[in-house]
Scaffold this motif. Structure first.
Motif, mmCIF file in Angstrom:
data_model
loop_
_atom_site.group_PDB
_atom_site.id
_atom_site.type_symbol
_atom_site.label_atom_id
_atom_site.label_comp_id
_atom_site.label_asym_id
_atom_site.label_seq_id
_atom_site.Cartn_x
_atom_site.Cartn_y
_atom_site.Cartn_z
ATOM 1 N N VAL A 239 -19.436 13.391 -8.113
ATOM 2 C CA VAL A 239 -20.714 13.705 -8.748
ATOM 3 C C VAL A 239 -21.777 12.694 -8.315
ATOM 4 O O VAL A 239 -22.911 13.063 -7.975
ATOM 5 N N ALA A 240 -21.432 11.418 -8.315
ATOM 6 C CA ALA A 240 -22.392 10.365 -7.995
ATOM 7 C C ALA A 240 -22.882 10.463 -6.552
ATOM 8 O O ALA A 240 -24.035 10.128 -6.256
ATOM 9 N N GLU A 241 -22.023 10.911 -5.654
ATOM 10 C CA GLU A 241 -22.401 11.016 -4.242
ATOM 11 C C GLU A 241 -23.552 12.007 -4.026
ATOM 12 O O GLU A 241 -24.246 11.943 -3.006
ATOM 13 N N GLN A 242 -23.767 12.894 -4.992
ATOM 14 C CA GLN A 242 -24.853 13.874 -4.870
ATOM 15 C C GLN A 242 -26.176 13.331 -5.401
ATOM 16 O O GLN A 242 -27.180 14.036 -5.367
ATOM 17 N N GLY A 243 -26.175 12.118 -5.919
ATOM 18 C CA GLY A 243 -27.413 11.458 -6.297
ATOM 19 C C GLY A 243 -27.790 11.627 -7.748
ATOM 20 O O GLY A 243 -27.282 12.492 -8.463
ATOM 21 N N VAL A 244 -28.709 10.758 -8.190
ATOM 22 C CA VAL A 244 -29.096 10.741 -9.593
ATOM 23 C C VAL A 244 -29.808 12.027 -9.999
ATOM 24 O O VAL A 244 -29.699 12.468 -11.153
ATOM 25 N N GLU A 245 -30.533 12.666 -9.072
ATOM 26 C CA GLU A 245 -31.223 13.908 -9.428
ATOM 27 C C GLU A 245 -30.232 14.992 -9.833
ATOM 28 O O GLU A 245 -30.449 15.717 -10.813
ATOM 29 N N HIS A 246 -29.128 15.074 -9.081
ATOM 30 C CA HIS A 246 -28.093 16.061 -9.395
ATOM 31 C C HIS A 246 -27.449 15.764 -10.747
ATOM 32 O O HIS A 246 -27.262 16.664 -11.567
ATOM 33 N N VAL A 247 -27.119 14.491 -10.974
ATOM 34 C CA VAL A 247 -26.503 14.102 -12.251
ATOM 35 C C VAL A 247 -27.458 14.385 -13.403
ATOM 36 O O VAL A 247 -27.065 14.943 -14.442
ATOM 37 N N ARG A 248 -28.710 14.027 -13.231
ATOM 38 C CA ARG A 248 -29.712 14.228 -14.278
ATOM 39 C C ARG A 248 -29.867 15.707 -14.609
ATOM 40 O O ARG A 248 -29.943 16.092 -15.784
ATOM 41 N N GLU A 249 -29.888 16.552 -13.604
ATOM 42 C CA GLU A 249 -30.049 17.991 -13.826
ATOM 43 C C GLU A 249 -28.865 18.574 -14.585
ATOM 44 O O GLU A 249 -29.026 19.394 -15.495
ATOM 45 N N ARG A 250 -27.670 18.125 -14.245
ATOM 46 C CA ARG A 250 -26.478 18.642 -14.918
ATOM 47 C C ARG A 250 -26.424 18.202 -16.375
ATOM 48 O O ARG A 250 -26.060 18.979 -17.258
ATOM 49 N N ILE A 251 -26.790 16.958 -16.640
ATOM 50 C CA ILE A 251 -26.774 16.485 -18.025
ATOM 51 C C ILE A 251 -27.850 17.195 -18.836
ATOM 52 O O ILE A 251 -27.617 17.603 -19.981
ATOM 53 N N ALA A 252 -29.041 17.377 -18.252
ATOM 54 C CA ALA A 252 -30.125 18.068 -18.963
ATOM 55 C C ALA A 252 -29.729 19.507 -19.279
ATOM 56 O O ALA A 252 -30.041 20.027 -20.363
ATOM 57 N N ARG A 253 -29.021 20.152 -18.374
ATOM 58 C CA ARG A 253 -28.575 21.529 -18.613
ATOM 59 C C ARG A 253 -27.539 21.591 -19.729
ATOM 60 O O ARG A 253 -27.488 22.554 -20.490
ATOM 61 N N ALA A 254 -26.727 20.551 -19.835
ATOM 62 C CA ALA A 254 -25.705 20.513 -20.884
ATOM 63 C C ALA A 254 -26.287 20.179 -22.252
ATOM 64 O O ALA A 254 -25.658 20.454 -23.279
ATOM 65 N N LEU A 255 -27.487 19.601 -22.276
ATOM 66 C CA LEU A 255 -28.070 19.131 -23.529
ATOM 67 C C LEU A 255 -29.548 19.550 -23.606
ATOM 68 O O LEU A 255 -30.448 18.702 -23.570
ATOM 69 N N PRO A 256 -29.816 20.853 -23.748
ATOM 70 C CA PRO A 256 -31.194 21.352 -23.717
ATOM 71 C C PRO A 256 -32.161 20.675 -24.689
ATOM 72 O O PRO A 256 -33.318 20.436 -24.331
ATOM 73 N N PRO A 257 -31.753 20.343 -25.932
ATOM 74 C CA PRO A 257 -32.731 19.736 -26.848
ATOM 75 C C PRO A 257 -33.314 18.416 -26.339
ATOM 76 O O PRO A 257 -34.379 18.000 -26.810
ATOM 77 N N TYR A 258 -32.622 17.761 -25.421
ATOM 78 C CA TYR A 258 -33.073 16.452 -24.944
ATOM 79 C C TYR A 258 -33.398 16.464 -23.459
ATOM 80 O O TYR A 258 -33.507 15.399 -22.837
ATOM 81 N N ALA A 259 -33.566 17.650 -22.881
ATOM 82 C CA ALA A 259 -33.740 17.767 -21.439
ATOM 83 C C ALA A 259 -34.949 16.975 -20.934
ATOM 84 O O ALA A 259 -34.880 16.307 -19.897
ATOM 85 N N ASP A 260 -36.080 17.050 -21.661
ATOM 86 C CA ASP A 260 -37.285 16.350 -21.200
ATOM 87 C C ASP A 260 -37.066 14.846 -21.162
ATOM 88 O O ASP A 260 -37.463 14.172 -20.188
ATOM 89 N N ARG A 261 -36.461 14.307 -22.209
ATOM 90 C CA ARG A 261 -36.230 12.861 -22.248
ATOM 91 C C ARG A 261 -35.230 12.422 -21.181
ATOM 92 O O ARG A 261 -35.353 11.354 -20.580
#
Length: 409
Positions: A239-261
């Motif tokens: 997961v990390a090899e794909q970069g912080v943008e990829h990790v950030r997008e996946r976490i935001a998708r898993a947690l919609p109420p906090y996606a903006d933050r």
């Protein structure tokens, strides 16, 4: 240092919740204790922050809860499991008997600071910060008689008994030649990070399932959200090899109420802290002259917030066994096994239950996903659910501090 510094009754390796709880109990019982702690200060990262009612009760009986809480904490009314926007479990701790009928999110540093302050009021206490155990000192018969510690100074601490309370990667366990049985019973590891909390943050510990991997969320002191994003066990590197943008997008998708933050605050991989999730039990908890407690003896998943509570309860159970060992001048493994025989069945029960919890709430199996809502509804309406809640909240109900061994000062 004086000779008294080097020859306490007990030497505890590790100044975490288990080690300092045990130190305070032993000090109040009139013994001398030296604690070796490899970290130079308490200003460091900790993972465990949730106290179950059983752990809070131990701290209160020790006289440490009020002081620890005064440094900052948050109460949580209970636990929720949210699947696809639907609340499947809503565990209300307020239905438990008071006064500890809530979960307590409290920085571990606050607990340790209070325990250290209380221990420091005893003349027989020595706390050697920045000292690592480098060797176990043994007599001609192979019995552990102390520890050689290296740090700002090199110190030989010789004691009646050594207690290894130095965590999941215990150096004491390795020095004693004790193997461990590691079980990869969990399908996930956890990436931890924090976000700013809103004033009306939900006063519950919650697990979200939905768009991606399950996520654990709760309010943490002072005003932040502690978030634990699960990912396949051993899968962080990919997961990390794909970069912080990829990790950030996946976490935001898993947690919609906090996606903006998440999008604005999670800017680099170093913002994340990886917890390798596994269970581990030392193949033996004792050798002659030494006993292991807490994560050094048994390591747990973060599911159910059991680690700190189990560690402190280990200390409560071991306390009278160590006093009897000192009185009998018998630090043998056979004598110390009294602690193991009482504690091990409960620990193994917790490990089995955590594995079931993980499979029930975190599994990505399609069949489990279809059955989960129905099973959750059935479980919540049975008397077994109340029994399970009490077990998670309090642990072994027979555990009480042996205050009859305290001595007046």
């Amino acid at each position: 240092m004086t000779d008294a510094d080097l020859h306490p009754d007990f030497c505890i390796v590790g100044g975490g919740p288990a080690g300092l709880t045990l130190a305070l109990l032993l000090l109040r019982s009139g013994t001398s204790v030296t604690v070796l702690e490899r970290s130079r200060s308490l200003d460091r990262e900790y993972r465990g922050e949730i106290l179950q009612p059983g752990g809070a009760a131990v701290l209160e009986r020790l006289g440490a809860l009020a002081g620890a809480r005064s440094r900052g904490a948050h109460e949580h009314r209970g636990f929720q499991f949210v699947d696809g926007g639907r609340v499947l479990l809503d565990v209300d701790y307020s239905r438990l008997p008071g006064p500890h009928n809530h979960l307590l999110s409290i920085p571990q540093r606050h607990v340790l600071e209070e325990l250290l302050d209380l221990c420091g009021s005893f003349a027989g206490f020595r706390y050697l910060a920045g000292h690592r155990a480098s060797e176990l000192l043994r007599d001609s018969g192979g019995v552990v008689r102390g520890v050689l510690a290296k740090g700002p100074t090199e110190v030989e601490v010789r004691a009646h008994c050594v207690i290894g309370a130095d965590g999941r990667y215990s150096k004491t366990r390795r020095l004693a030649g004790i193997g461990e049985h590691r079980v990869e019973a969990f399908q996930h590891d956890v990436l931890w990070f924090k976000l700013p909390a809103e004033e009306d943050a939900e006063p519950r510990v919650r697990i979200f399932r939905g768009g991606g991997n399950p996520v654990l969320v709760y309010r943490s002191f002072p005003d932040s959200l502690q978030i634990g994003w699960t990912l396949p066990h051993g899968g962080y590197q990919a997961v990390a090899e794909q970069g912080v943008e990829h990790v950030r997008e996946r976490i935001a998708r898993a947690l919609p109420p906090y996606a903006d933050r998440i999008t604005t605050r999670l800017t680099q991989l170093s913002d994340l802290s990886l917890l390798d999730v596994f269970t581990l039990e030392a193949r033996s908890w004792t050798v002659d002259g030494l006993v292991l407690i807490g994560d050094a003896a048994h390591t747990h998943s973060p599911i159910g917030a059991q680690g700190i509570n189990l560690a402190m309860q280990d200390a409560v159970i071991l306390h009278p066994v160590l006093l009897a060992s000192l009185e009998a001048r018998d630090p043998s493994a056979a004598f110390l096994e009294q602690f193991v025989q009482r504690r091990r069945p409960t620990i193994r029960k917790v490990m089995r239950f955590q594995s079931l919890q993980s499979k029930g709430m975190l599994s990505q199996n399609p069949v489990a996903a279809r059955l989960r809502p129905r099973l959750a509804g059935l479980v919540c309406r049975t008397p077994l659910f109340r029994k399970v809640l009490r077990h998670v909240a309090y642990g072994d109900p027979s555990i009480t501090i042996a205050e009859q061994h305290y001595v007046s000062r």
